[in-house]
Write an enzyme that holds these catalytic residues in place. Structure first.
Site, PDB file in Angstrom:
ATOM      1  N   GLY A  70       0.841  -1.206   0.000  1.00  0.00           N
ATOM      2  CA  GLY A  70       0.000   0.000   0.000  1.00  0.00           C
ATOM      3  C   GLY A  70       0.872   1.250   0.000  1.00  0.00           C
ATOM      4  N   HIS A  71       1.848   1.264   0.905  1.00  0.00           N
ATOM      5  CA  HIS A  71       2.780   2.402   0.958  1.00  0.00           C
ATOM      6  C   HIS A  71       3.526   2.536  -0.368  1.00  0.00           C
ATOM      7  CE1 HIS A  71       2.791   1.261   5.429  1.00  0.00           C
ATOM      8  NE2 HIS A  71       2.326   2.500   5.426  1.00  0.00           N
TER       9      HIS A  71
ATOM     10  N   GLY B 125      -3.322   7.625   1.349  1.00  0.00           N
ATOM     11  CA  GLY B 125      -4.139   6.479   0.951  1.00  0.00           C
ATOM     12  C   GLY B 125      -5.592   6.647   1.367  1.00  0.00           C
ATOM     13  N   GLN B 126      -6.479   6.124   0.528  1.00  0.00           N
ATOM     14  CA  GLN B 126      -7.921   6.186   0.846  1.00  0.00           C
ATOM     15  C   GLN B 126      -8.261   5.368   2.085  1.00  0.00           C
ATOM     16  OE1 GLN B 126     -10.826   5.163  -2.302  1.00  0.00           O
ATOM     17  NE2 GLN B 126     -12.146   4.493  -0.624  1.00  0.00           N
TER      18      GLN B 126
ATOM     19  N   MET C 143      -4.397  -3.722   3.135  1.00  0.00           N
ATOM     20  CA  MET C 143      -3.046  -3.829   3.691  1.00  0.00           C
ATOM     21  C   MET C 143      -2.872  -2.784   4.788  1.00  0.00           C
ATOM     22  SD  MET C 143      -0.535  -4.766   0.623  1.00  0.00           S
ATOM     23  CE  MET C 143      -0.827  -6.260  -0.288  1.00  0.00           C
ATOM     24  N   SER C 144      -2.226  -3.200   5.864  1.00  0.00           N
ATOM     25  CA  SER C 144      -1.992  -2.306   6.991  1.00  0.00           C
ATOM     26  C   SER C 144      -0.768  -2.806   7.750  1.00  0.00           C
ATOM     27  CB  SER C 144      -3.207  -2.316   7.929  1.00  0.00           C
ATOM     28  OG  SER C 144      -2.862  -1.765   9.181  1.00  0.00           O
TER      29      SER C 144
ATOM     30  N   ARG D 275      -0.507  -2.839  10.736  1.00  0.00           N
ATOM     31  CA  ARG D 275      -1.014  -3.550  11.919  1.00  0.00           C
ATOM     32  C   ARG D 275      -1.337  -5.014  11.624  1.00  0.00           C
ATOM     33  NH1 ARG D 275      -2.997   1.810  13.258  1.00  0.00           N
ATOM     34  NH2 ARG D 275      -2.453   2.243  15.426  1.00  0.00           N
TER      35      ARG D 275
END
Ligand code: AMP
Length: 289
Positions: A36-37, A147-148, A184-185, A187
């Site tokens: 995601g990043h 990011g959304q 995606m995170s 965490r």
């Protein structure tokens, strides 16, 4: 790839690039990087001469000390991922460099920060706004990428830029998901294998809610039934499941315009708090295989 831990050399670097007329893209992150990043980084690289990524776990945006203490940190892996992705420069300051003294300033975004995440994480968005303001001043980007997935955060930063006339263009990029749809995170790496399976319930719930709204079911009924169902089925302890106008973040009690309605959720899977959102009219869920 240049790596800066201190403000002074970072400022010299930025000033030098500005003199050369380079277009600078900024990707602010808290590290523990995932695809995601990296999608934000790719977007920046495509549109700028130079991309700067920040790795900074901002202590003043954590209302819960355990959450800060448990926030994943993979600094070496992050630098390697950024190098491989072609990032030009990284700013990874220790907290003392960003906050040599405790900041006295705070922000209140009114209705924008009193709902959703703001209601469950007091002071969170003020802390975000302080850090992002500092990063904008220090890096003077032409465009900054967000990011959304953290949609309310994007709305807050958009308001910050508007109210304080930051000369920064903002881009809100689609949420990158695992193959089963989980957003995606950083965490996610704290989930046990069993919790990881349960966490899929978050996007399944959002998709079911989306489908039912499109079919004409009334929101209060959908909200109540799905909250109960997924709490029981996936063990997700839901902080909120809301429908909001994505232009204003006004919380809606009935759906009016699907194109302007956003479903937002936050909940705990075990001790890990996850968030996600989905536009009611969104058919492209940006799943990355
Ligand atoms: P964080 O490191 O979690 O603070 O996130 C840094 C930036 O990456 C924020 O703008 C996030 O919205 C964005 N981001 C986090 N997860 C995702 C994702 N799954 N897809 C796209 N952007 C993301």
């Amino acid at each position: 790839m240049r790596i800066f831990k201190e403000i002074r050399p970072l400022r010299d670097f930025v000033a030098d690039k500005r003199r050369q007329g380079k277009r600078l893209g900024l990707v602010p992150t808290m590290g523990a990087l995932h695809r995601g990043h990296l999608s934000l980084l790719e977007a920046s690289k495509a549109e700028n001469d130079l991309t700067l990524c920040t790795l900074f776990v901002n202590p003043i945006q954590f209302n819960n000390p355990d959450d800060l203490a448990n926030y994943p940190a993979t600094p070496e892996k992050d630098l390697e991922a950024l190098r491989q992705a072609g990032c030009d420069a990284v700013f990874a300051p220790p907290a003392i460099e960003m906050y040599p003294t405790e900041p006295r300033i705070s922000f209140d975004f009114g209705a924008l920060s009193s709902v959703l995440e703001g209601a469950f994480r007091p002071g969170h968005f003020s802390g975000v706004a302080v850090a992002v303001s500092k990063l904008f001043h220090l890096t003077e980007p032409d465009t900054a990428y967000f990011g959304q997935k953290d949609y309310q955060q994007f709305c807050i930063i958009r308001q910050l830029v508007h109210d304080l006339n930051f000369p920064v263009r903002l881009k809100c990029m689609p949420t990158i998901r695992e193959s089963d749809g989980l957003a995606m995170s950083s965490r996610n790496m704290r989930l046990t294998p069993e919790q990881r399976k349960s966490a899929t319930g978050i996007i399944t719930l959002l998709r079911e809610a989306q489908q039912r709204l499109v079919n004409g079911d009334r929101w209060p009924v959908v909200q109540m039934e799905l909250s109960k169902k997924y709490q029981a089925m996936s063990g997700i302890s839901i902080d909120y499941l809301e429908l909001a106008d994505l232009r204003t973040l006004e919380i809606l009690t009935e759906m009016r315009e699907p194109d302007h309605s956003l479903l937002l959720i936050a909940g705990y899977v075990g001790t890990v708090r996850l968030i996600d959102n989905l536009k009611v009219s969104d058919s492209d869920l940006s799943v990355t295989p």
